[in-house]
Design an enzyme around this catalytic site. Structure first.
Site, PDB file in Angstrom:
ATOM      1  N   PRO A   1     -33.166 -28.190  -4.979  1.00 29.21           N
ATOM      2  CA  PRO A   1     -33.450 -27.402  -6.615  1.00 29.21           C
ATOM      3  C   PRO A   1     -31.871 -27.102  -6.958  1.00 29.21           C
ATOM      4  O   PRO A   1     -30.919 -26.809  -5.942  1.00 29.21           O
ATOM      5  CB  PRO A   1     -33.793 -26.085  -5.999  1.00 29.21           C
ATOM      6  CG  PRO A   1     -33.805 -25.947  -4.497  1.00 29.21           C
ATOM      7  CD  PRO A   1     -33.471 -27.405  -3.948  1.00 29.21           C
ATOM      8  N   MET A   2     -31.796 -27.233  -8.136  1.00 27.23           N
ATOM      9  CA  MET A   2     -30.300 -27.178  -8.769  1.00 27.23           C
ATOM     10  C   MET A   2     -30.575 -26.319 -10.185  1.00 27.23           C
ATOM     11  O   MET A   2     -31.198 -27.005 -11.168  1.00 27.23           O
ATOM     12  CB  MET A   2     -29.561 -28.375  -9.082  1.00 27.23           C
ATOM     13  CG  MET A   2     -29.063 -28.786  -7.639  1.00 27.23           C
ATOM     14  SD  MET A   2     -28.069 -30.218  -7.782  1.00 27.23           S
ATOM     15  CE  MET A   2     -28.986 -31.360  -8.021  1.00 27.23           C
TER      16      MET A   2
ATOM     17  N   GLN B   1     -39.598 -22.603  -6.421  1.00 27.63           N
ATOM     18  CA  GLN B   1     -38.719 -21.895  -5.679  1.00 27.63           C
ATOM     19  C   GLN B   1     -38.509 -20.499  -6.328  1.00 27.63           C
ATOM     20  O   GLN B   1     -38.224 -20.433  -7.482  1.00 27.63           O
ATOM     21  CB  GLN B   1     -37.225 -22.413  -5.538  1.00 27.63           C
ATOM     22  CG  GLN B   1     -36.529 -21.587  -4.478  1.00 27.63           C
ATOM     23  CD  GLN B   1     -35.154 -22.166  -4.371  1.00 27.63           C
ATOM     24  OE1 GLN B   1     -34.342 -22.058  -5.450  1.00 27.63           O
ATOM     25  NE2 GLN B   1     -34.555 -22.531  -3.444  1.00 27.63           N
TER      26      GLN B   1
ATOM     27  N   CYS C   1     -29.126 -18.438  -2.398  1.00 27.27           N
ATOM     28  CA  CYS C   1     -28.022 -18.311  -3.606  1.00 27.27           C
ATOM     29  C   CYS C   1     -26.977 -17.375  -3.537  1.00 27.27           C
ATOM     30  O   CYS C   1     -27.212 -16.362  -3.177  1.00 27.27           O
ATOM     31  CB  CYS C   1     -29.106 -17.977  -4.739  1.00 27.27           C
ATOM     32  SG  CYS C   1     -27.992 -17.909  -6.278  1.00 27.27           S
TER      33      CYS C   1
ATOM     34  N   LYS D   1     -35.332 -21.839   2.010  1.00 26.69           N
ATOM     35  CA  LYS D   1     -34.150 -22.478   1.802  1.00 26.69           C
ATOM     36  C   LYS D   1     -33.033 -21.264   2.432  1.00 26.69           C
ATOM     37  O   LYS D   1     -32.868 -20.243   1.654  1.00 26.69           O
ATOM     38  CB  LYS D   1     -33.975 -23.033   0.587  1.00 26.69           C
ATOM     39  CG  LYS D   1     -32.388 -23.843   0.532  1.00 26.69           C
ATOM     40  CD  LYS D   1     -32.589 -24.740  -0.656  1.00 26.69           C
ATOM     41  CE  LYS D   1     -31.246 -25.668  -0.796  1.00 26.69           C
ATOM     42  NZ  LYS D   1     -30.431 -24.740  -1.460  1.00 26.69           N
TER      43      LYS D   1
ATOM     44  N   ASN E   1     -29.222 -30.121   4.700  1.00 29.07           N
ATOM     45  CA  ASN E   1     -28.703 -30.267   3.347  1.00 29.07           C
ATOM     46  C   ASN E   1     -27.224 -29.940   3.431  1.00 29.07           C
ATOM     47  O   ASN E   1     -26.685 -29.119   4.003  1.00 29.07           O
ATOM     48  CB  ASN E   1     -29.368 -29.284   2.285  1.00 29.07           C
ATOM     49  CG  ASN E   1     -28.702 -29.157   0.979  1.00 29.07           C
ATOM     50  OD1 ASN E   1     -28.457 -27.990   0.553  1.00 29.07           O
ATOM     51  ND2 ASN E   1     -28.721 -30.141   0.224  1.00 29.07           N
ATOM     52  N   GLY E   2     -26.482 -30.793   2.503  1.00 23.96           N
ATOM     53  CA  GLY E   2     -25.146 -30.575   2.287  1.00 23.96           C
ATOM     54  C   GLY E   2     -24.168 -31.736   2.409  1.00 23.96           C
ATOM     55  O   GLY E   2     -24.192 -32.480   3.252  1.00 23.96           O
ATOM     56  N   ASP E   3     -23.428 -32.305   1.178  1.00 21.47           N
ATOM     57  CA  ASP E   3     -22.610 -33.258   1.149  1.00 21.47           C
ATOM     58  C   ASP E   3     -23.285 -34.757   1.458  1.00 21.47           C
ATOM     59  O   ASP E   3     -22.757 -35.506   1.711  1.00 21.47           O
ATOM     60  CB  ASP E   3     -21.567 -33.176   2.007  1.00 21.47           C
ATOM     61  CG  ASP E   3     -20.884 -31.661   1.841  1.00 21.47           C
ATOM     62  OD1 ASP E   3     -21.185 -31.266   0.597  1.00 21.47           O
ATOM     63  OD2 ASP E   3     -20.001 -31.501   2.684  1.00 21.47           O
TER      64      ASP E   3
HETATM   65  C1  LIG Z   1     -25.607 -26.741 -10.355  1.00 19.36           C
HETATM   66  C2  LIG Z   1     -26.450 -26.325  -8.946  1.00 19.36           C
HETATM   67  C3  LIG Z   1     -27.581 -25.355  -9.034  1.00 19.36           C
HETATM   68  C4  LIG Z   1     -27.876 -24.902  -7.988  1.00 19.36           C
HETATM   69  N1  LIG Z   1     -29.247 -24.229  -7.996  1.00 19.36           N
HETATM   70  C5  LIG Z   1     -29.839 -24.050  -6.833  1.00 19.36           C
HETATM   71  C6  LIG Z   1     -31.085 -23.254  -6.736  1.00 19.36           C
HETATM   72  O1  LIG Z   1     -31.740 -22.875  -7.870  1.00 19.36           O
HETATM   73  N2  LIG Z   1     -31.818 -22.963  -5.686  1.00 19.36           N
HETATM   74  C7  LIG Z   1     -31.125 -23.357  -4.580  1.00 19.36           C
HETATM   75  O2  LIG Z   1     -31.891 -23.085  -3.448  1.00 19.36           O
HETATM   76  N3  LIG Z   1     -30.128 -23.974  -4.447  1.00 19.36           N
HETATM   77  C8  LIG Z   1     -29.379 -24.318  -5.695  1.00 19.36           C
HETATM   78  N4  LIG Z   1     -28.084 -25.018  -5.372  1.00 19.36           N
HETATM   79  C9  LIG Z   1     -27.659 -25.288  -4.126  1.00 19.36           C
HETATM   80  C10 LIG Z   1     -28.264 -26.941  -3.961  1.00 19.36           C
HETATM   81  O3  LIG Z   1     -29.730 -26.958  -3.902  1.00 19.36           O
HETATM   82  C11 LIG Z   1     -27.764 -27.240  -2.640  1.00 19.36           C
HETATM   83  O4  LIG Z   1     -27.817 -26.579  -1.729  1.00 19.36           O
HETATM   84  C12 LIG Z   1     -26.194 -27.596  -2.568  1.00 19.36           C
HETATM   85  O5  LIG Z   1     -25.626 -28.271  -3.909  1.00 19.36           O
HETATM   86  C13 LIG Z   1     -25.719 -28.556  -1.416  1.00 19.36           C
HETATM   87  O6  LIG Z   1     -26.438 -29.541  -1.290  1.00 19.36           O
HETATM   88  P1  LIG Z   1     -25.458 -31.124  -1.916  1.00 19.36           P
HETATM   89  O7  LIG Z   1     -24.320 -31.032  -1.184  1.00 19.36           O
HETATM   90  O8  LIG Z   1     -26.326 -32.352  -1.625  1.00 19.36           O
HETATM   91  O9  LIG Z   1     -25.209 -30.688  -3.380  1.00 19.36           O
HETATM   92  C14 LIG Z   1     -27.524 -25.254  -6.798  1.00 19.36           C
HETATM   93  C15 LIG Z   1     -26.493 -26.244  -6.670  1.00 19.36           C
HETATM   94  C16 LIG Z   1     -25.823 -26.766  -7.720  1.00 19.36           C
HETATM   95  C17 LIG Z   1     -24.553 -27.629  -7.670  1.00 19.36           C
END
Ligand SMILES: Cc1cc2nc3c(=O)[nH]c(=O)nc-3n(C[C@H](O)[C@H](O)[C@H](O)COP(=O)(O)O)c2cc1C
Length: 356
Positions: free
Chosen positions: A15-16, A69, A100, A140, A201-203
């Protein structure tokens, strides 16, 4: 057991907020994402029947399985919001946000603030689970609030006890934000400490890494966030790699532009004004340009777009330049480190493939 864990190790789109709207989610689904989650939605926004919040809940049948979410810190209000969401849009699951790090969420005790208050976290999760049972609820989390207070294993056990059916773990603390590297040893420890599926999750940005994390830990799925913004095809490539051991090349420049333009056209068709939609898409366009030849001047141009036609014109020019570069034997587009954003070319010593 949630059905998507029964026969496979699913790849989730993370989720982003501001990114994973219905259009983006559908594009990722086409590229192989198995499970989608909406951007986070405030429980209060739902209870206030906030129009913007309701719009964020919309999804198409082809997006299933999809979770909505929710964030909030009041157990009763979270439970009411979850029930309303289920009644309105019937998602496949409700996901609770306990990760968050954003101030306006944390200062109201929501998101990762609950990692500091496990009794309240437990009450939020158990109240929601009981209110909507047998409807599936997942969560999460991050590793903890700070490096001194890492408690993901404890949090995971608490959530498992409440009846949460799967848990995504972002391998950073709240204090880290997005800095440093995700701690995959810590994610692996969480996966070993509970029997519900843990989604790491992460990177995750490379197909080899995705295969390695699945093979070397007990996670039952992976979640991809930022890498999907620049390379939504990562899902498809990762699955191909895991099936065959072969890494597919990244899409060509032409295929990338076709994808980008389709994204813009769909967003404009489904959005309100073209100008507003395209302005909101600029961040996503920046992400798409990552790794493209000449990405610096490209970014400068994409930052100005107000219509799909602008993107089409940039795409045409960029594609033509890339073709000319290729046919003239010039190996790459060299960007000035500083100064105005202009297209400059130089003859490089070795030929560089645009498929990188
Ligand atoms: C622009 C942005 C918005 C995000 N919004 C949410 C969100 O609404 N809910 C959530 O649980 N995580 C949110 N995240 C975190 C991501 O879901 C994820 O946990 C985090 O980016 C790490 O994963 P990655 O390294 O694959 O990016 C957000 C991350 C980014 C970059």
């Amino acid at each position: 057991m949630l059905p998507w864990f029964q026969h496979a190790l699913p790849l989730y789109l993370a989720p982003m907020a501001g990114v994973t709207d219905s259009v983006f989610r559908r594009l990722c689904k086409e590229q192989g994402a198995d499970v989608l989650v909406t951007e986070f939605v405030s429980a209060d926004g739902i209870l206030h029947r906030n129009q913007h919040t309701r719009e964020m809940l919309g999804f198409r049948p082809e997006e299933r399985p999809l979770g909505v979410q929710l964030f909030g810190a009041d157990p009763g209000r979270m439970a009411e919001a979850a029930k309303s969401v289920i009644e309105w849009v019937q998602p496949d699951f409700i996901d609770l946000n306990f990760g968050c790090p954003v101030n306006k969420v944390v200062c109201r005790q929501g998101g990762s603030a609950l990692l500091k208050d496990c009794p309240l976290l437990e009450r939020v999760a158990s109240t929601v689970v009981q209110a909507v049972a047998p409807f599936p609820v997942t969560a999460k989390i991050r590793l903890g609030w700070s490096s001194e207070t890492i408690n993901a294993t404890t949090t995971a056990r608490i959530l498992e006890q409440t009846g949460v059916m799967a848990l995504a773990v972002h391998g950073r603390t709240k204090e880290q934000g997005y800095s440093g590297a995700a701690d995959w040893d810590a994610i692996a420890r969480v996966a070993e400490s509970v029997s519900i599926p843990v989604i790491g999750n992460g990177d995750l940005g490379e197909v080899h890494e995705i295969a390695y994390r699945l093979a070397s830990t007990k996670v039952r799925g992976l979640m991809i966030g930022r890498a999907a913004m620049s390379s939504p095809w990562l899902f498809r490539r990762a699955k191909h790699f895991m099936r065959t051991g072969q890494a597919l090349p990244n899409p060509s420049i032409e295929e990338r532009w076709a994808h980008i333009i389709r994204h813009c056209r769909t967003a404009v068709r489904e959005g309100d004004s073209e100008r507003h939609t395209m302005a909101a898409l600029r961040g996503q366009l920046m992400a798409y340009s990552k790794g493209m030849p000449g990405s610096r001047p490209l970014r400068a141009e994409l930052q100005q777009v107000i219509a799909v036609g602008d993107v089409e014109a940039i795409a045409e020019r960029h594609f033509r330049i890339c073709q000319e570069v290729r046919s003239s034997g010039v190996a790459g587009v060299q960007e000035p480190a500083t100064g105005p954003a202009v297209w400059t070319f130089s003859r490089a010593s070795s030929r560089r493939d645009e498929r990188q």
